[in-house]
Design an enzyme around this catalytic site. Sequence first.
Site, PDB file in Angstrom:
ATOM      1  N   LYS A   1     -14.655  24.751  43.729  1.00 25.70           N
ATOM      2  CA  LYS A   1     -14.387  26.122  44.164  1.00 25.70           C
ATOM      3  C   LYS A   1     -13.479  26.875  43.209  1.00 25.70           C
ATOM      4  CE  LYS A   1     -15.481  26.017  49.026  1.00 25.70           C
ATOM      5  NZ  LYS A   1     -15.128  26.466  50.375  1.00 25.70           N
TER       6      LYS A   1
ATOM      7  N   LYS B   1     -26.164  21.220  47.303  1.00 25.36           N
ATOM      8  CA  LYS B   1     -26.189  21.238  48.772  1.00 25.36           C
ATOM      9  C   LYS B   1     -26.422  22.648  49.286  1.00 25.36           C
ATOM     10  CE  LYS B   1     -21.379  21.860  49.902  1.00 25.36           C
ATOM     11  NZ  LYS B   1     -20.113  21.462  50.404  1.00 25.36           N
TER      12      LYS B   1
ATOM     13  N   LYS C   1     -23.030  28.073  52.278  1.00 23.51           N
ATOM     14  CA  LYS C   1     -22.846  29.467  52.690  1.00 23.51           C
ATOM     15  C   LYS C   1     -22.606  30.350  51.483  1.00 23.51           C
ATOM     16  CE  LYS C   1     -20.208  28.110  56.837  1.00 23.51           C
ATOM     17  NZ  LYS C   1     -18.987  27.360  56.463  1.00 23.51           N
TER      18      LYS C   1
END
Length: 333
Positions: free
Chosen positions: A111, A194, A197
Amino acid sequence: SKRIFSGIQPTHHLHLGNYLGAVRNWVKLQADFECIFCVVDLHALTVPQDPAALLKATREVAATYIAAGIDPEKNILFNQSAVPTHATLGWLLGCLTPLGWLNRMTQFKEKAGKQRDNAGLGLYSYPVLMAADILLYHATHVPVGEDQKQHLELARDIAGAFNRQFGEEFFPLPEPQIFGAATRVMSLRDGSKKMSKSDESDYSRLNVTDDADTIALKIKKAKTDIHPMPESVEGLDGRPEAANLLNIYAALSDKPLAEVIGAYAGKEFSVFKRDLSDLTVAVMGPMSERLNQLMADPAELDRILARGAERAQEIATPVLNKTYDLMGLLRPK
Ligand code: TYM
């Protein structure tokens, strides 16, 4: 006795990965265990959020829990920021957490990206707050998708560190519960990533809010390879997109993967994809309808969350008080 805690970040619509990896398992667990399900809005703040969107997403995640079949009377359902004790325990545990442990967290590395210096402190200490969420309720089991395994290990390490320093076995070491046929649902566009969102492409995921046409279109466009359907589980080797779609089918239909593979062995993907669309719509359709109904009455959702927060606080306060006492923090009696 077992106590279950789990949570989801209100950052976007929930997707099929959240449903199959987490919420669907919660629905099964609620019959047998005391369960606490949280909308972790403080965690959402670790990346920039639009305030109005965050507020709406918080209600929407709560509504999704209920629409999926979580009973808000039987279980405790609330949003994290409404129980300030989470942040307090997060601080206390942060003081026991070596930087070396946090430096190992792969989610932070992903991230934060290359611009590590621009990442917020909250993003870095995120797993400590997650440990606090769980330990605050003396939760013993945490049903999550595969991607949360490392964070759960850290929560166990932090609990162990506290227990060694301040009181043997005060915090139970929480067990991850990672089960079902789809513990790691992959992107529909790329079988090596994966479903997430935050993927820019909405075609990479199936949202719980998607209507039947959108679901059918996304599945039709889902990446596959040029070969026909595999004949056996071994035939999935090196075919991540096929494996993903078949796992989704197995999870949604509650059938063993081998049985699903047997039913489509050697057939064209288009046949399988049509059936997968129908199955997905059959499961998700009623859920998104119920979700829309619940979202039409935000005041009622707020009442449910407020009541849940009260019940959560009743459990959390004595645990935090005992933590204060063990650590030598003076508290007015
Ligand atoms: P979050 O919001 O990213 O995801 C919520 C849940 O969905 C699961 N999940 C998936 N499962 C299968 N396939 C996927 N592609 C997929 N993507 C997400 C996640 O594993 C998770 O179970 N850190 C947590 C939130 C959290 C939490 C907690 C969880 C905060 N405090 C305490 C449990 C206990 C997170 O970011 O989940």
